[in-house]
Design an enzyme around this catalytic site. Structure first.
Site: not given
Ligand SMILES: [Zn+2]
Length: 273
Positions: A32, A34, A43, A118, A120, A173, A178
């Site tokens: 994904e 970032h 992630d 992650h 989701e 995010h 992170e």
């Protein structure tokens, strides 16, 4: 025995790990976007690095991480519109989780941890584990499912990280947390010259499908990233590793092991012979 990465072990070494009650900790992330400064595997890389650290003190085997996850939501990952974000349908994720945990159980491991990063993915992972259990493929096996390791902390415990300006986990995010952890664990992967602070024009409490551009910041960074630092990342890494270790020892009694000299979990070198 070679470890902790299962991919570099032989079947005989894995059988020995089962015998000696090593604990599989399976990492699930995503591919994904970032932001302009972090890699798409963020992630998966961050939890993997945390588990490698944990493997220095506990008897752990790390199965090949799952680097694909469920679709990115606009308000927590920028959505599916970015080049590079490569996602699974929910049914696919459920089945991959179901099959992998069932296979780990078939090897003889009686305990295992599924460590997700992650957001989701959360309910699809639960469903995969539950399907394996309901079809009798997890007999006598207990699975610890960790939705998000940062859930171990109250907002007040992490106030130092966000300098009292916590945006909420959905917006964290490619941002301070992170980026700091990546600076601590894989600094060579952070494009410091590309780092930005950003925000969507609107960040409501509901989702719209399809996602409107006003819900998606053009950089892919959902809040502030520039206050990130390696020092913050190292402190957070220590806190998370401690919590993980505590939970695993409490529930599974996984023993600490003597780490022989020359052991380097990050390189998957010799744990013990
Ligand atoms: Zn992320």
């Amino acid at each position: 025995m070679l470890g902790p990465m299962m991919e570099t072990m032989t079947w005989e070494e894995i059988a020995q790990a089962v015998e000696e009650e090593y604990l599989p900790v399976w990492v699930i992330g995503s591919t994904e976007q970032h932001g302009p400064h972090l890699p798409v595997a963020t992630d998966a890389i961050l939890p993997l690095e945390l588990v490698k650290g944990l493997a220095r003190e506990l008897r752990i085997v790390i199965p090949p991480p799952l680097q694909f996850g469920f679709k990115s939501k606009a308000l927590s990952g920028g959505g599916q519109g970015f080049v590079g974000t490569t996602s699974l349908d929910g049914e696919t994720l459920i089945r991959v989780v179901r099959d992998v945990v069932a296979e780990l159980a078939r090897h003889g491991f009686l305990h295992m941890v599924v460590l997700n990063w992650h957001m989701e993915n959360i309910n699809f992972i639960w469903e995969g584990i539950d399907q394996a259990r309901r079809t009798g493929r997890l007999e006598d096996v207990t699975v610890m499912s960790i939705d998000r390791p940062l859930a171990a902390f109250g907002d007040d415990e992490l106030a130092w990280l966000f300098e009292d300006d916590f945006p909420g986990w959905a917006m964290e995010h490619a941002a301070i947390m992170e980026t700091s952890l990546m600076l601590a664990t894989r600094p060579e992967l952070v494009r410091m010259d590309r780092i930005v602070d950003d925000a969507a024009a609107e960040h409501p409490w509901y989702d719209l499908i399809p996602e409107p551009s006003k819900h998606v910041p053009s950089s892919g960074v959902l809040s502030r990233a520039t206050p990130a630092s390696r020092e913050k990342g190292l402190r957070l890494q220590r806190m998370v590793t401690e919590k993980l270790s505590e939970a695993i020892r409490k529930e599974f009694g996984t023993p600490k092991h003597e780490v022989p000299s020359g052991f380097d979990a990050a390189l998957g070198e010799r744990v013990k012979s």
